[in-house]
Design an enzyme around this catalytic site. Structure first.
Site, PDB file in Angstrom:
ATOM      1  N   SER A   1       1.053   1.541  -5.842  1.00  0.00           N
ATOM      2  CA  SER A   1       0.727   0.958  -4.579  1.00  0.00           C
ATOM      3  C   SER A   1      -0.409   1.591  -3.843  1.00  0.00           C
ATOM      4  CB  SER A   1       2.089   1.256  -3.745  1.00  0.00           C
ATOM      5  OG  SER A   1       1.604   0.906  -2.177  1.00  0.00           O
TER       6      SER A   1
ATOM      7  N   TYR B   1       8.781   6.968  -1.083  1.00  0.00           N
ATOM      8  CA  TYR B   1       8.096   5.820  -1.820  1.00  0.00           C
ATOM      9  C   TYR B   1       6.837   6.378  -2.199  1.00  0.00           C
ATOM     10  CZ  TYR B   1       6.045   1.064  -2.084  1.00  0.00           C
ATOM     11  OH  TYR B   1       5.386   0.207  -2.753  1.00  0.00           O
TER      12      TYR B   1
END
Length: 267
Positions: free
Chosen positions: A156, A169
């Protein structure tokens, strides 16, 4: 989802880049994973779709893959379970006779703006889903991969920009970048390429379920802070995974491709 997500780029024409290859994609019942499955099928691959429990969504992915004239196997279960990951690989090999491409795409996120309030169990569960499952599945897949095969991991943009509301995350996504680099060096001598894709904001069901549930305004503004001023569509990522899975990327390993709406991350 409103508006609905787009999964195949309009006008995308397959050219046999993955002809008769077998791909296993986690989290392919929706979002980026579904787009990858459809694009792979259009390029000639048979696809195994791993998903947690969203059977209706998975069936729709199967319908879309089979509409491209390719076979699709659905495998439901929890990638946090090492036994399931091994069993899933056995099922793929038994069904298709081999494996050429592994796409580690499944992931989860929850918003928390204060580390002191981040639940210990949530921290463990985020790593179990985003990182441990990737390890279990890759370990099970490696004996079946060989020359010109590929592993593609979804990381990401958050691994590079560090948003303060997604610490757990973001930590997993940073781990995925490092895992990709180290594993690439370990298996490159076997002709296996290992790369990653680092999406920016992409319109998938994960966003309404997490960001929107925490604060509707986060969903309203989703993607507006990119230079392009918008979120991406899953259809805009699928072709990137095709590139990494195919021999178009024959001289690329250990790298991360950034599809993020123009954000410069120097990573």
């Amino acid at each position: 989802m409103r508006p609905p997500a787009e999964f195949i780029r309009p006008g995308y024409r397959g050219s046999g880049k993955l002809e008769n290859k077998v791909a296993l994609i986690t989290g392919a019942d929706s979002g980026i994973g579904r787009s990858v499955a459809i694009h792979f099928a259009r390029e000639g691959a048979d696809v195994a779709v791993m998903y947690l429990s969203e059977s209706d969504d998975a069936e729709e992915t199967r319908r879309l893959v089979e509409a491209e004239g390719r076979r699709c196997l659905l495998v439901a279960g929890d990638i946090r379970d090492v036994a399931f990951c091994r069993e899933a690989l056995d099922q793929v090999i038994e069904t298709f006779g081999g494996l050429n491409v592994l796409v580690n795409n499944a992931g989860t996120q929850q918003v928390c703006t204060d580390l002191a309030e981040l639940d210990d169990e949530l921290w463990r569960e985020t790593f179990a889903t985003n990182m441990h499952g990737m390890f279990y599945l890759t370990k099970a897949a490696l004996p079946h991969l060989g020359e010109d095969d590929a592993i593609i991991n979804t990381t990401s943009v958050n691994a590079y920009i560090g948003p303060d509301f997604l610490v757990d995350y973001t930590a997993t996504k940073g781990a995925i970048v490092s895992f990709t680099r180290a594993l690439s060096n370990q298996v490159v001598g076997r002709g296996i390429r290992v790369n990653a894709v680092a999406p920016g904001p992409v319109w998938t069901p994960l966003q309404p379920a997490t960001l929107g549930a925490h604060d509707p305004q986060m969903l309203e503004d989703f993607g507006s802070d990119t230079p392009m001023g918008r979120a991406g569509q899953p259809s805009e990522l699928g072709p990137c995974y095709v590139f990494l899975a195919s021999l178009d990327a024959s001289f690329m390993s250990g790298q991360t491709l950034h599809l993020n709406g123009g954000m410069v991350v120097n990573g």
